[in-house]
Motif scaffolding. Structure first.
Motif, PDB file in Angstrom:
ATOM      1  N   ASP A   5       6.085  -6.959   9.193  1.00 35.01           N
ATOM      2  CA  ASP A   5       6.510  -8.358   9.241  1.00 35.01           C
ATOM      3  C   ASP A   5       7.142  -8.721   7.913  1.00 35.01           C
ATOM      4  O   ASP A   5       6.521  -9.286   7.033  1.00 35.01           O
ATOM      5  CB  ASP A   5       5.311  -9.274   9.527  1.00 35.01           C
ATOM      6  N   ALA A   6       8.443  -8.374   7.768  1.00 33.50           N
ATOM      7  CA  ALA A   6       9.154  -8.679   6.525  1.00 33.50           C
ATOM      8  C   ALA A   6      10.613  -8.854   6.840  1.00 33.50           C
ATOM      9  O   ALA A   6      11.116  -8.297   7.802  1.00 33.50           O
ATOM     10  CB  ALA A   6       8.969  -7.562   5.505  1.00 33.50           C
ATOM     11  N   PRO A   7      11.345  -9.673   6.051  1.00 33.27           N
ATOM     12  CA  PRO A   7      12.769  -9.820   6.282  1.00 33.27           C
ATOM     13  C   PRO A   7      13.449  -8.469   6.222  1.00 33.27           C
ATOM     14  O   PRO A   7      13.208  -7.661   5.344  1.00 33.27           O
ATOM     15  CB  PRO A   7      13.220 -10.722   5.113  1.00 33.27           C
ATOM     16  N   ARG A  31       3.553  -0.660   7.213  1.00 34.88           N
ATOM     17  CA  ARG A  31       3.770  -1.685   8.236  1.00 34.88           C
ATOM     18  C   ARG A  31       3.469  -3.091   7.738  1.00 34.88           C
ATOM     19  O   ARG A  31       3.514  -4.047   8.498  1.00 34.88           O
ATOM     20  CB  ARG A  31       2.921  -1.370   9.459  1.00 34.88           C
ATOM     21  N   SER A  32       3.152  -3.221   6.446  1.00 33.36           N
ATOM     22  CA  SER A  32       2.836  -4.530   5.889  1.00 33.36           C
ATOM     23  C   SER A  32       3.097  -4.496   4.393  1.00 33.36           C
ATOM     24  O   SER A  32       3.209  -3.421   3.781  1.00 33.36           O
ATOM     25  CB  SER A  32       1.371  -4.899   6.152  1.00 33.36           C
ATOM     26  N   ASP A  33       3.179  -5.685   3.788  1.00 36.81           N
ATOM     27  CA  ASP A  33       3.315  -5.757   2.331  1.00 36.81           C
ATOM     28  C   ASP A  33       2.130  -5.101   1.640  1.00 36.81           C
ATOM     29  O   ASP A  33       2.289  -4.455   0.597  1.00 36.81           O
ATOM     30  CB  ASP A  33       3.434  -7.221   1.889  1.00 36.81           C
ATOM     31  N   GLU A  79       0.425  -2.543   2.600  1.00 36.97           N
ATOM     32  CA  GLU A  79       0.574  -1.088   2.617  1.00 36.97           C
ATOM     33  C   GLU A  79       1.659  -0.638   1.648  1.00 36.97           C
ATOM     34  O   GLU A  79       1.551   0.439   1.054  1.00 36.97           O
ATOM     35  CB  GLU A  79       0.853  -0.610   4.040  1.00 36.97           C
ATOM     36  N   VAL A  80       2.719  -1.461   1.484  1.00 39.64           N
ATOM     37  CA  VAL A  80       3.708  -1.159   0.461  1.00 39.64           C
ATOM     38  C   VAL A  80       3.062  -1.220  -0.921  1.00 39.64           C
ATOM     39  O   VAL A  80       3.278  -0.346  -1.773  1.00 39.64           O
ATOM     40  CB  VAL A  80       4.896  -2.145   0.541  1.00 39.64           C
ATOM     41  N   ASP A  81       2.249  -2.241  -1.151  1.00 36.82           N
ATOM     42  CA  ASP A  81       1.593  -2.400  -2.452  1.00 36.82           C
ATOM     43  C   ASP A  81       0.676  -1.219  -2.770  1.00 36.82           C
ATOM     44  O   ASP A  81       0.548  -0.826  -3.937  1.00 36.82           O
ATOM     45  CB  ASP A  81       0.794  -3.702  -2.481  1.00 36.82           C
ATOM     46  N   GLU A  82       0.020  -0.642  -1.751  1.00 31.24           N
ATOM     47  CA  GLU A  82      -0.834   0.518  -1.986  1.00 31.24           C
ATOM     48  C   GLU A  82      -0.031   1.694  -2.540  1.00 31.24           C
ATOM     49  O   GLU A  82      -0.507   2.440  -3.397  1.00 31.24           O
ATOM     50  CB  GLU A  82      -1.533   0.926  -0.686  1.00 31.24           C
ATOM     51  N   VAL A 127      11.169  -3.713  -0.834  1.00 31.48           N
ATOM     52  CA  VAL A 127      10.337  -2.909  -1.722  1.00 31.48           C
ATOM     53  C   VAL A 127      10.480  -3.381  -3.166  1.00 31.48           C
ATOM     54  O   VAL A 127       9.480  -3.516  -3.892  1.00 31.48           O
ATOM     55  CB  VAL A 127      10.699  -1.419  -1.589  1.00 31.48           C
ATOM     56  N   VAL A 128      11.712  -3.660  -3.601  1.00 31.99           N
ATOM     57  CA  VAL A 128      11.912  -4.136  -4.971  1.00 31.99           C
ATOM     58  C   VAL A 128      11.215  -5.476  -5.176  1.00 31.99           C
ATOM     59  O   VAL A 128      10.648  -5.746  -6.237  1.00 31.99           O
ATOM     60  CB  VAL A 128      13.414  -4.236  -5.297  1.00 31.99           C
ATOM     61  N   ARG A 129      11.218  -6.321  -4.157  1.00 30.52           N
ATOM     62  CA  ARG A 129      10.525  -7.607  -4.269  1.00 30.52           C
ATOM     63  C   ARG A 129       9.035  -7.410  -4.505  1.00 30.52           C
ATOM     64  O   ARG A 129       8.418  -8.117  -5.314  1.00 30.52           O
ATOM     65  CB  ARG A 129      10.746  -8.419  -2.991  1.00 30.52           C
ATOM     66  N   ARG A 130       8.445  -6.420  -3.835  1.00 30.99           N
ATOM     67  CA  ARG A 130       7.028  -6.144  -4.064  1.00 30.99           C
ATOM     68  C   ARG A 130       6.797  -5.581  -5.469  1.00 30.99           C
ATOM     69  O   ARG A 130       5.764  -5.860  -6.094  1.00 30.99           O
ATOM     70  CB  ARG A 130       6.483  -5.170  -3.015  1.00 30.99           C
TER      71      ARG A 130
END
Length: 337
Positions: free
Chosen positions: A14-16, A73-75, A77-80, A118-121
């Motif tokens: 769920d991300a732009p 699948r989520s922010d 999980e990207v952060d991990e 990804v860069v935003r995170r």
């Protein structure tokens, strides 16, 4: 040797700009008429890494790298994944990237919007609060040097006037070449646009829209670049381009941005305003467009209309209040061939 994480944004994220392929096509397939990603036999959503990801992983492994493929699948999980790029704990308690990390990140992207996500995170992870700004942070930056990213385009090179950011930067697209760049290539630092809405821009933004027949819908707003005012809100505007790179350099055949450079520390802004020409005998009055341009460190757009549609790195949105973008020189980076 390096530990390499090959990160793909999953179809349910769920991300732009989410989705694991063009039109949310997963694993190289096509979406069904409802817009849902294709399913495996038996109804399960396809979560197998796409062919370029597997090819890149094989090329990295052949060179001795330890490779892990991750579908986020989520922010969260990207952060991990991004947490693996952290430096050891600091006395001031800030989370900071490790410049000597042996972990390298490759982002498999089907769109610039996915790379931006990804860069935003990364920015949200490493940008310190203003009240805890460390002394070593450059005076013209709000974020430290973000870790470099390997970019693995999942779709073929795009033709036409709008090329994706990888094509604009001349980055490799072949999975084996991407692997070589991550292990042996150089690092190119690039400017980043942050905005007061909490997001970032890698390529650029285009404000304006057309109706169903393709006719431009003019809007009004005040556009400022540093101390220069391109329009005070009285003029009807065809489009406003905010460029870090050149994805929105032209609109149809109308040149907007002249020399966007993603590494010069400046944002280039252009506003196209319709100007009626004098009618000649027997001929209708024509409309030409005057393009006003400026370059600077920051741009502010204050819409006079209730809502102004825009694209920002390919993501659609609507502007209903003042929005400011500013340049973070050399804040993010890519591995080059």
């Amino acid at each position: 040797m390096y530990d390499v994480v090959l990160l793909t944004l999953g179809s349910e994220r769920d991300a732009p700009g989410g989705g694991c392929g063009s039109g949310d096509a997963c694993c190289g397939g096509t979406s069904d008429p409802t817009g849902k990603p294709p399913a495996e036999p038996g109804g399960e959503r396809c979560e197998t890494p796409r062919v370029p990801v597997l090819a890149c992983a094989d090329a990295l492994t052949a060179r001795g790298a330890r490779v892990e493929t991750v579908i986020a699948r989520s922010d969260a999980e990207v952060d991990e994944v991004l947490a693996r790029l952290d430096a050891p704990a600091r006395p001031d308690g800030l989370t900071w990237p490790d410049p000597d990390s042996k972990v390298r990140l490759v982002v498999a992207t089907a769109s610039d919007a996915q790379l931006r996500a990804v860069v935003r995170r990364l920015v949200r992870r490493y940008a310190p609060p203003p009240s805890r700004r460390p002394a070593e942070l450059a005076g013209n930056r709000t974020v430290p040097d973000l870790p470099p990213i390997g970019v693995l385009p999942l779709d073929p090179a795009r033709g036409g006037p709008h090329r994706d950011l990888a094509a604009q930067l001349g980055l490799p697209r072949d999975p084996a070449a991407v692997a070589a760049a991550v292990l042996d290539g150089g690092v190119r630092r690039l400017d980043l646009l942050r905005n007061d809405g909490g997001s970032v821009t890698l390529d650029g933004a285009l404000l304006g829209a057309a109706d169903d027949a393709g006719r431009p819908l003019h809007w009004r707003g005040r556009v400022e670049v540093d101390d220069a005012v391109l329009t005070d809100g009285a003029d009807p505007i065809l489009a406003c381009a905010i460029g870090n790179a050149g994805g929105y350099a032209t609109l149809d055949s109308l040149p907007l941005l002249t020399a966007p450079d993603p590494a010069d520390g400046l944002v280039e802004v252009a506003v196209a305003v319709p100007v009626p020409t004098r009618a000649t005998l027997g001929r209708r009055r024509k409309i030409r467009y005057e393009v006003r341009r400026a370059r600077g460190r920051a741009v502010a757009v204050i819409p006079r209309d209730e809502r102004v549609p825009f694209l920002d790195d390919g993501v659609e949105g609507e502007l209903s209040r003042k929005r400011s973008w500013w340049t973070e020189p050399g804040a993010w980076a890519v591995f080059t061939g």
